[in-house]
Design an enzyme around this catalytic site. Sequence first.
Site, short mmCIF file in Angstrom:
data_model
loop_
_atom_site.label_atom_id
_atom_site.label_comp_id
_atom_site.label_asym_id
_atom_site.label_seq_id
_atom_site.Cartn_x
_atom_site.Cartn_y
_atom_site.Cartn_z
N SER A 92 37.30 34.83 36.82
CA SER A 92 37.06 33.46 37.37
C SER A 92 35.97 33.06 36.77
O SER A 92 36.18 32.88 35.65
CB SER A 92 37.66 32.96 38.44
OG SER A 92 38.14 31.47 38.20
N ASP A 157 49.33 30.95 36.15
CA ASP A 157 47.96 31.03 36.36
C ASP A 157 48.02 28.88 36.54
O ASP A 157 47.47 28.81 35.77
CB ASP A 157 46.76 31.34 35.94
CG ASP A 157 45.53 31.48 36.79
OD1 ASP A 157 45.60 30.26 37.91
OD2 ASP A 157 44.40 31.95 35.99
N HIS A 184 46.61 33.91 39.67
CA HIS A 184 45.22 33.79 39.64
C HIS A 184 44.66 35.35 39.95
O HIS A 184 43.26 35.06 40.14
CB HIS A 184 44.22 32.82 40.16
CG HIS A 184 42.75 32.67 39.98
ND1 HIS A 184 42.80 31.84 38.67
CD2 HIS A 184 42.09 32.14 40.54
CE1 HIS A 184 41.45 31.86 38.44
NE2 HIS A 184 41.16 31.64 39.34
#
Length: 208
Positions: A92, A157, A184
């Site tokens: 991320s 996601d 995610h």
Amino acid sequence: KCRILNTEEHRKKVIFAGMEHTQKKIIIVHGWEASPENHWFPWLKLELLKLGCTVLIPAMPNTSHPMMNEWVLHLEHTIGKPNENTYLVGHSLGSVAIVRYLESLSEGEKIGGAILVAGFLEPIGYAELDSFFATPFDFEKIKSITKNIISIHSGNDSVVPMRNSELIEDNLGAERIVVQNAGHFNGGDGFTEFPIVLEKMRELINRL
């Protein structure tokens, strides 16, 4: 080309034999509001240590209100002088930090490769992350640092739009992998292990 995996295929155990990589240094970079103990990071570190790699998971500064300059500087201090035995894995915002770190390196510096999990190259709707997008990316410079970039995204996601998978492929020449129904890629999505990242890192460290 984009490789698409279903979740069950992704979760199959990856078994490796042989070869130690005592000179390979791998840094795993967590994301916003995360820590080195979260998600699949401890598992990946343990598996990479078994391969003989040096593995670091730095605790990134000020994770609730991250600032790009602070994160890049922290990576600089953690990594020291990079070389082609240096490999990076980001999740991320950690992926964004890696891209900005690569952009900050001096001409002629290289790393062995990077794996960007749920990475993004544009704002995703959180003002707390704006400092990472205050200036355009220098994609040509980033590609001069390494040609070995792999991006991994999930088809569902809710945090990072799928469009970023194509942006990373198009702008950084990345190998693009899509894992179906993986959210995610965090602990809440069931990701305390991540065999595909281990598999791809094994491929990267064997390329040179």
